[in-house]
Design a protein around this motif. Structure first.
Motif, short mmCIF file in Angstrom:
data_model
loop_
_atom_site.label_atom_id
_atom_site.label_comp_id
_atom_site.label_asym_id
_atom_site.label_seq_id
_atom_site.Cartn_x
_atom_site.Cartn_y
_atom_site.Cartn_z
N HIS A 55 -0.33 -2.95 6.33
CA HIS A 55 -1.09 -4.01 5.68
C HIS A 55 0.03 -4.94 4.95
O HIS A 55 0.77 -4.77 3.99
CB HIS A 55 -1.75 -3.35 4.49
N ARG B 240 -1.61 -9.21 0.17
CA ARG B 240 -2.80 -9.94 -0.03
C ARG B 240 -2.52 -11.34 -0.79
O ARG B 240 -2.26 -11.14 -2.07
CB ARG B 240 -4.01 -9.31 -0.48
N ARG C 281 -3.29 -15.34 -1.76
CA ARG C 281 -4.41 -16.37 -1.70
C ARG C 281 -3.57 -17.75 -1.59
O ARG C 281 -2.66 -18.08 -2.12
CB ARG C 281 -5.30 -16.47 -3.15
N GLN D 149 1.26 -6.82 -6.43
CA GLN D 149 1.54 -5.87 -5.37
C GLN D 149 3.18 -5.44 -5.32
O GLN D 149 3.50 -4.42 -4.59
CB GLN D 149 1.12 -6.14 -3.95
N GLU E 70 0.80 -1.28 0.04
CA GLU E 70 -0.05 0.08 -0.10
C GLU E 70 1.05 1.29 -0.04
O GLU E 70 1.77 1.36 0.88
CB GLU E 70 -0.71 0.05 1.27
#
Length: 365
Positions: free
Chosen positions: A193, A196, A198, A213, A139
């Motif tokens: 953060h 992310r 999976r 990211q 982020e």
């Protein structure tokens, strides 16, 4: 507490030898481990050793010194402490002890994002110059938070590590079962953060969202626009990427293969350095790390066009053996070796060190 330096410690390899006996096996695997088979880490050392020097006799050495100016700083010598995570693995006083040892020798320390102490605490107690090594976060707000903290704490530059969007395959760490000891963590990342990712059985996270990211060249341009601090990119190993880095507004480059800890079978930094220097063509300073273990290694790096060099693993070895005094002693050894090498190659100042210091490769023909 001041730790006594054993009298038989006269070179950086002595610190490594003693640290091997002191550090627990898992911690040693983290500090000395490398990517996969460790071929790049070995190549870093071998490449400096493979270069030969050319002596010069009866030179005027009056007024000789090792001082330099680098991105607004006046430094007494060209040895910097590279960013290394988790100094608490080696010493109870962790980065505080390293910073004290650096300050005792006027050395610039690059503090890691993954230090085990808050970046503000390190800066508040540090007595010498320091830069902040930055990993761009998933982020942008989190990246900017780290940048603002570094600015407020007095860091003099940002060193963005660009060669590790994912961790390398580190078999030595895995075999040793390395995990961070209780109470030690990358404290500067608290509250940020996480990536992310999976989950999918049998697959690494690399292609499961992690790279979505990862930073890109446009992020470097954005970061440059967000800070008043000089911005260096660490991990440049090709003329191609060096050119893109200059276009993106970098104020300096560090030729580095992450100590051989990411992609194995990359070339040694000594092999990559000349091409990067040619591409940059003096527009911004080029620094170099990877396998620097002697003052002669630094002399060779400067002869190939580096403005300064960084040392990584040796600072942890010295920290484990002698705390702050060990770090200071390690840097003093390197500076003394460089001074001797300059004297015997007839170079009074760093600016006089050029390719003619090196023995010509075709001289035997």
């Amino acid at each position: 507490m001041t730790q006594a330096i054993p009298p038989d410690v006269v070179a950086l390899e002595d610190y490594q030898r003693l640290a091997t006996a002191i550090l627990p096996a898992p911690a040693l695997a983290y500090v000395d481990g490398a990517g996969a088979d460790g071929l790049t880490a070995q190549a870093n050392l071998a490449a400096w050793q493979g270069l030969r020097l050319q002596s010069r006799l009866l030179c005027d050495m009056r007024g000789a010194h090792t001082a330099l100016q680098l991105l607004g700083l006046d430094l007494p010598h060209p040895f910097l402490l590279a960013p290394v995570a988790f100094h608490g693995l080696a010493h109870a006083e962790a980065e505080h002890a390293t910073a004290l040892g650096a300050a005792a020798t006027g050395s610039l320390m690059v503090v890691s994002t993954q230090s085990g102490l808050p970046l503000e605490e390190i800066a508040a107690r540090a007595q010498g110059p320091f830069w902040f090594q930055l990993y761009i976060q998933p982020e942008r707000a989190d990246t900017l938070s780290l940048v603002r903290r570094a600015e407020a704490a007095g860091y003099r530059a940002l060193v963005v590590t660009v060669d590790a969007p994912v961790n390398g395959i580190r078999n030595m760490e895995t075999r040793a079962g390395f995990t961070l000891p209780k109470g030690l963590r990358a404290i500067n990342l608290d509250g940020l953060h996480p990536p992310r990712i999976r989950a999918e059985p049998g697959r690494a996270a690399t292609f499961l969202g992690l790279l979505d990211q990862a930073p890109r060249w446009e992020d470097i341009g954005w970061l440059k626009s967000q800070t008043r601090l000089p911005l260096l990119l660490k991990g440049i190993m090709s003329a191609h990427d060096a050119g893109l880095a200059v276009e993106a507004g970098a104020d300096g480059l560090i030729v580095s293969n992450h100590g051989g800890r990411t992609l194995d079978t990359l070339p040694a930094t000594a092999e990559a350095l000349p091409a990067v220097v040619r591409e940059v063509a003096g527009r911004i300073p080029v620094l170099c790390d990877g396998g620097i273990r002697r003052g002669t290694d630094a002399l060779k790096a400067l002869a190939l066009g580096a403005a300064a060099v960084l040392v990584g693993r040796p600072q942890v070895h010295a920290l484990a053996v002698g705390g702050a005094a060990g770090v200071a002693h390690m840097l003093t050894i390197l500076r003394a070796e460089l001074e001797v090498a300059m004297a015997l190659t007839g170079r009074r100042r760093l600016g006089e060190i050029d390719a003619s210091v090196l023995w010509p490769a075709d001289s035997g023909r």
